[in-house]
Motif scaffolding. Structure first.
Motif, PDB file in Angstrom:
ATOM      1  N   PRO A   1       0.833  -1.201   0.000  1.00 54.06           N
ATOM      2  CA  PRO A   1       0.000   0.000   0.000  1.00 54.06           C
ATOM      3  C   PRO A   1       0.871   1.256   0.000  1.00 54.06           C
ATOM      4  O   PRO A   1       2.071   1.203   0.272  1.00 54.06           O
ATOM      5  N   GLN A   2       0.236   2.364  -0.310  1.00 50.77           N
ATOM      6  CA  GLN A   2       0.892   3.662  -0.193  1.00 50.77           C
ATOM      7  C   GLN A   2       0.625   4.167   1.218  1.00 50.77           C
ATOM      8  O   GLN A   2      -0.500   4.065   1.710  1.00 50.77           O
ATOM      9  N   TYR A   3       1.626   4.711   1.859  1.00 53.29           N
ATOM     10  CA  TYR A   3       1.463   5.273   3.190  1.00 53.29           C
ATOM     11  C   TYR A   3       1.455   6.781   3.065  1.00 53.29           C
ATOM     12  O   TYR A   3       2.464   7.383   2.710  1.00 53.29           O
ATOM     13  N   LEU A   4       0.313   7.381   3.333  1.00 57.50           N
ATOM     14  CA  LEU A   4       0.143   8.824   3.246  1.00 57.50           C
ATOM     15  C   LEU A   4       0.131   9.395   4.652  1.00 57.50           C
ATOM     16  O   LEU A   4      -0.799   9.165   5.424  1.00 57.50           O
ATOM     17  N   ASP A   5       1.159  10.141   4.986  1.00 59.28           N
ATOM     18  CA  ASP A   5       1.281  10.766   6.296  1.00 59.28           C
ATOM     19  C   ASP A   5       0.821  12.209   6.160  1.00 59.28           C
ATOM     20  O   ASP A   5       1.425  12.989   5.422  1.00 59.28           O
ATOM     21  N   VAL A   6      -0.247  12.567   6.861  1.00 59.57           N
ATOM     22  CA  VAL A   6      -0.832  13.900   6.724  1.00 59.57           C
ATOM     23  C   VAL A   6      -0.433  14.844   7.859  1.00 59.57           C
ATOM     24  O   VAL A   6      -1.019  15.911   8.010  1.00 59.57           O
ATOM     25  N   ARG A   7       0.577  14.474   8.618  1.00 54.94           N
ATOM     26  CA  ARG A   7       1.063  15.361   9.674  1.00 54.94           C
ATOM     27  C   ARG A   7       1.864  16.512   9.058  1.00 54.94           C
ATOM     28  O   ARG A   7       2.244  16.468   7.886  1.00 54.94           O
ATOM     29  N   GLU A   8       2.139  17.499   9.864  1.00 54.96           N
ATOM     30  CA  GLU A   8       2.953  18.623   9.418  1.00 54.96           C
ATOM     31  C   GLU A   8       4.389  18.151   9.168  1.00 54.96           C
ATOM     32  O   GLU A   8       4.821  17.133   9.712  1.00 54.96           O
ATOM     33  N   ARG A   9       5.117  18.911   8.379  1.00 56.16           N
ATOM     34  CA  ARG A   9       6.489  18.521   8.016  1.00 56.16           C
ATOM     35  C   ARG A   9       7.385  18.317   9.238  1.00 56.16           C
ATOM     36  O   ARG A   9       8.194  17.400   9.268  1.00 56.16           O
ATOM     37  N   TRP A  10       7.235  19.174  10.241  1.00 54.75           N
ATOM     38  CA  TRP A  10       8.085  19.038  11.430  1.00 54.75           C
ATOM     39  C   TRP A  10       7.787  17.739  12.167  1.00 54.75           C
ATOM     40  O   TRP A  10       8.690  17.110  12.710  1.00 54.75           O
TER      41      TRP A  10
ATOM     42  N   ALA B   1       9.336  14.890  10.201  1.00 51.46           N
ATOM     43  CA  ALA B   1      10.786  14.852  10.396  1.00 51.46           C
ATOM     44  C   ALA B   1      11.167  14.119  11.680  1.00 51.46           C
ATOM     45  O   ALA B   1      12.240  13.521  11.759  1.00 51.46           O
ATOM     46  N   LEU B   2      10.285  14.120  12.669  1.00 53.47           N
ATOM     47  CA  LEU B   2      10.572  13.456  13.949  1.00 53.47           C
ATOM     48  C   LEU B   2      10.522  11.933  13.831  1.00 53.47           C
ATOM     49  O   LEU B   2      11.350  11.237  14.408  1.00 53.47           O
ATOM     50  N   CYS B   3       9.527  11.447  13.121  1.00 48.00           N
ATOM     51  CA  CYS B   3       9.356   9.995  12.972  1.00 48.00           C
ATOM     52  C   CYS B   3       8.376   9.732  11.846  1.00 48.00           C
ATOM     53  O   CYS B   3       7.518  10.549  11.548  1.00 48.00           O
ATOM     54  N   ARG B   4       8.518   8.571  11.237  1.00 45.63           N
ATOM     55  CA  ARG B   4       7.625   8.198  10.139  1.00 45.63           C
ATOM     56  C   ARG B   4       7.762   6.713   9.835  1.00 45.63           C
ATOM     57  O   ARG B   4       8.736   6.080  10.226  1.00 45.63           O
ATOM     58  N   LEU B   5       6.788   6.204   9.092  1.00 44.57           N
ATOM     59  CA  LEU B   5       6.892   4.848   8.579  1.00 44.57           C
ATOM     60  C   LEU B   5       7.736   4.885   7.317  1.00 44.57           C
ATOM     61  O   LEU B   5       7.625   5.821   6.513  1.00 44.57           O
ATOM     62  N   GLU B   6       8.549   3.870   7.147  1.00 47.01           N
ATOM     63  CA  GLU B   6       9.387   3.787   5.953  1.00 47.01           C
ATOM     64  C   GLU B   6       8.512   3.824   4.706  1.00 47.01           C
ATOM     65  O   GLU B   6       7.436   3.236   4.665  1.00 47.01           O
TER      66      GLU B   6
END
Length: 106
Positions: A20-29, A32-37
């Protein structure tokens, strides 16, 4: 749309033909702290102008900090005709607690 907690998401994606595509809708900052690969970052406030960057024929998993913004994003994408949209219930925070403790929490 479907809402899956982190452990359900792991099981669900094993049954898919393609990742699947992982769409992270959090702010850029936040991103930058953490995310799914392999996740892409389109903040919720930009989604209406940028959703064409997402493949509407592939499954999309929407992610935010606790699952509220991503729920709004998932609803928007479904309204725009995306085929399969899933919300990560509990967001990246739940992912860090239940699926991958190496992901930093904030």
């Amino acid at each position: 749309m479907r809402q899956l907690d982190p452990l359900e998401l792991i099981t669900w994606r094993r049954g898919l033909q393609e990742n699947p595509q992982y769409l992270d809708v959090r702010e850029r900052w936040e991103f930058a702290l953490c995310r799914l690969e392999d996740s892409i970052n389109i903040p919720l406030g930009e989604l209406a102008e940028r959703y064409d960057e997402i493949d509407g024929e592939r499954p999309v998993v929407c992610i935010c900090h606790h699952g509220i913004r991503s729920l709004h994003a998932a609803s928007f994408l479904e309204h725009e005709g995306f085929v399969e949209v899933v919300n990560l219930a509990g967001g990246i925070d739940a992912w860090a607690r239940l699926a991958d403790p190496a992901v930093p929490r904030y």
